[in-house]
Design a protein around this motif. Structure first.
Motif, short mmCIF file in Angstrom:
data_model
loop_
_atom_site.label_atom_id
_atom_site.label_comp_id
_atom_site.label_asym_id
_atom_site.label_seq_id
_atom_site.Cartn_x
_atom_site.Cartn_y
_atom_site.Cartn_z
N GLU A 120 0.54 -1.00 0.06
CA GLU A 120 -0.42 -0.15 0.02
C GLU A 120 1.12 1.20 0.02
O GLU A 120 0.37 2.36 -0.20
N ARG A 121 1.56 1.29 0.01
CA ARG A 121 2.88 2.53 0.45
C ARG A 121 3.35 2.63 -1.26
O ARG A 121 3.72 2.29 -2.32
N PRO A 122 3.03 3.62 -1.85
CA PRO A 122 3.37 4.60 -3.40
C PRO A 122 4.82 4.17 -3.35
O PRO A 122 5.64 4.53 -2.54
N CYS A 123 5.67 3.49 -4.42
CA CYS A 123 6.77 4.01 -5.11
C CYS A 123 6.77 5.32 -5.46
O CYS A 123 5.86 6.08 -5.48
N GLN A 167 13.72 15.57 3.53
CA GLN A 167 11.87 14.51 3.78
C GLN A 167 10.58 15.08 3.91
O GLN A 167 10.95 16.01 5.23
N ASP A 168 9.83 15.12 3.65
CA ASP A 168 8.23 15.81 4.23
C ASP A 168 8.28 15.16 5.32
O ASP A 168 7.92 14.38 5.70
N VAL A 169 8.26 16.51 5.98
CA VAL A 169 7.34 16.04 7.56
C VAL A 169 6.24 15.54 7.51
O VAL A 169 5.65 14.66 8.14
N ARG A 170 5.21 15.78 6.31
CA ARG A 170 4.24 15.30 5.83
C ARG A 170 3.69 13.94 5.53
O ARG A 170 3.29 12.69 5.41
N SER A 171 5.17 13.39 5.11
CA SER A 171 5.63 11.72 4.51
C SER A 171 4.92 10.95 6.10
O SER A 171 5.04 10.83 6.99
N ASP A 172 5.33 9.18 5.33
CA ASP A 172 5.50 8.02 6.07
C ASP A 172 6.46 8.23 7.19
O ASP A 172 7.47 8.65 6.52
N ASP A 173 6.26 7.82 7.98
CA ASP A 173 7.83 7.60 8.81
C ASP A 173 8.87 6.86 8.34
O ASP A 173 9.47 7.28 8.46
N ASP A 174 8.22 5.69 7.61
CA ASP A 174 9.02 4.63 7.16
C ASP A 174 9.53 4.78 6.10
O ASP A 174 8.42 5.21 5.09
N ASP A 175 10.79 4.14 5.57
CA ASP A 175 10.98 4.92 4.17
C ASP A 175 10.94 3.64 3.81
O ASP A 175 11.22 2.65 3.95
N ASP A 176 9.88 4.31 2.29
CA ASP A 176 9.74 2.52 1.59
C ASP A 176 10.91 1.93 1.03
O ASP A 176 11.39 0.52 0.96
N GLU A 177 11.48 2.70 0.34
CA GLU A 177 13.16 1.81 -0.18
C GLU A 177 13.75 0.94 0.64
O GLU A 177 14.10 -0.29 0.65
#
Length: 385
Positions: free
Chosen positions: A125-128, A337-347
């Motif tokens: 579910e995490r966008p690439c 990193q945008d402070v609005r982004s998910d905490d976990d780095d998808d990569e």
């Protein structure tokens, strides 16, 4: 009942100065005046922008992303498991160690397999990065177009250089074609962003984003209906000019061009602070709050407009705080990193998953003997996720 509400809503004392009536805004002698019905066109134009956006992202953004070296990742699908799926959907996406232990017992899996299942399921579910790049590229292109259009529409207007001209002749100021198209394009763009929220990348501030877009449309609609067109165009150009740099910084961030991203983010910060903390309060708010009192007595729409702009300035202060946090992170950790982004780095999670799925050395020997990588027994037939 609807007719009664409509008559009450459009009462002249809510929208216009005393002694001014809606009949004063009838077109005459080749002059066109604002009408609320003009705004209806922003909806079909918004759907038109969605169509343009689709082709832009397909034929411009994706090839550009590949030029920058951004690869389209095909994420692995988690093995179907009803128990884990229900826990993921209705309890939490990040189970505690106790939860993992209980789920492993219930599903006859190892704890490592449960952890890997949840990691794989989250990644689904995490966008690439290429999806994020497409969105940033589209917004960059449109904000750039709006800014160029705003400059082209305003550069020869006297109220851009002399704020007293904003109120000269108010409220019987005719509508110019350039003002019409500037408003319609801006409103259509925000409507299109609302319509695409379901398919766009969801961030932590998802609901705040909805409120922001609706507030922007509300403010533009109100300024249109009350014929605050001249001050409205000044507000729009002040806001659009900073957003170009933010979206371009995001594009290079997703492309992993860190140095370029940092430079663009510093430029964005400088433009934001100047436009939102200096020009907006000391130029725009001065124009809408102080100058009208030399022409008119305070009335309802004057008060309501300025209340909205003051709330907007409060949001500017809040966003400035977030930008300062990002600047601090950029300076001391070299990350924007945008402070609005998910905490976990998808990569990073993808890399961890790949590493875990590739057993090495002693782990291979363990697996051959029916042991997990942690040297615990694996139930028969449970070597895979």
């Amino acid at each position: 009942m609807f007719q009664t509400f409509k008559e009450w809503f459009w009462m002249e004392r809510f929208w216009l100065p005393p002694t001014i009536k809606w009949s004063d805004f009838e077109d005459h002698d080749g002059l066109v005046f604002v009408k609320p019905s003009h705004l209806y066109m922003s909806i079909p134009y918004a759907f038109g922008l969605l169509i343009i956006r689709y082709f832009f992202e397909k034929f411009v953004a994706i090839p550009l992303a590949k030029t920058f070296g951004i690869k389209e990742i095909v994420r692995k699908t988690a093995t179907p498991n009803t128990v884990l799926e229900n826990f993921f959907n209705y309890s939490t996406r990040h189970p505690s160690q106790t939860d993992i232990y209980g789920l492993a017992k219930k599903c006859n899996l190892t704890e490592r397999q449960v952890e890997r299942w949840f990691r794989s399921r989250r990644n689904q579910e995490r966008p690439c990065r290429i999806k994020k790049f497409q969105e940033a590229c589209w917004r960059f292109a449109f904000y750039l177009m709006l800014t160029v259009a705003g400059i082209a529409f305003l550069y020869d207007k006297p109220w851009l250089y002399d704020l007293w001209e904003v109120w000269n002749g108010y409220p019987k100021q005719p509508l110019l074609p350039s003002q019409y198209w500037y408003y319609i394009l801006e409103m259509s763009f925000y409507w299109s962003l609302i319509f695409s929220l379901g398919s766009d990348v969801k961030r932590k501030d998802y609901f705040a984003t909805i409120i922001h877009h609706l507030a922007a449309i509300s403010l533009m609609s109100f300024s249109w209906c009350a014929n605050y067109i001249r001050s409205g165009t000044l507000v729009m150009i002040v806001h659009d000019v900073a957003d170009i740099w933010l979206e371009s910084a995001k594009m290079f961030s997703y492309a992993r061009w860190k140095q370029t991203c940092n430079i663009l983010f510093f430029i964005f910060s400088a433009v934001f602070f100047v436009s939102r903390l200096i020009i907006f309060p000391f130029w725009i708010l001065y124009c809408t709050l102080i100058l009208p009192l030399y022409y008119l007595e305070p009335f309802f729409s004057y008060i309501f407009l300025n209340l909205q702009l003051i709330v907007l300035q409060g949001l500017h202060l809040y966003w400035s705080f977030l930008i300062l946090k990002m600047l601090k992170r950029c300076i001391f950790t070299k990350s924007t990193q945008d402070v609005r982004s998910d905490d976990d780095d998808d990569e990073e999670e993808d890399e961890e998953e790949e590493e875990e799925e590739t057993p090495k050395g002693k782990d291979i020997d363990c697996l051959k003997n029916g042991l997990g990588a942690d040297r615990n027994l694996i139930p028969n037939g449970q070597h895979g996720c």
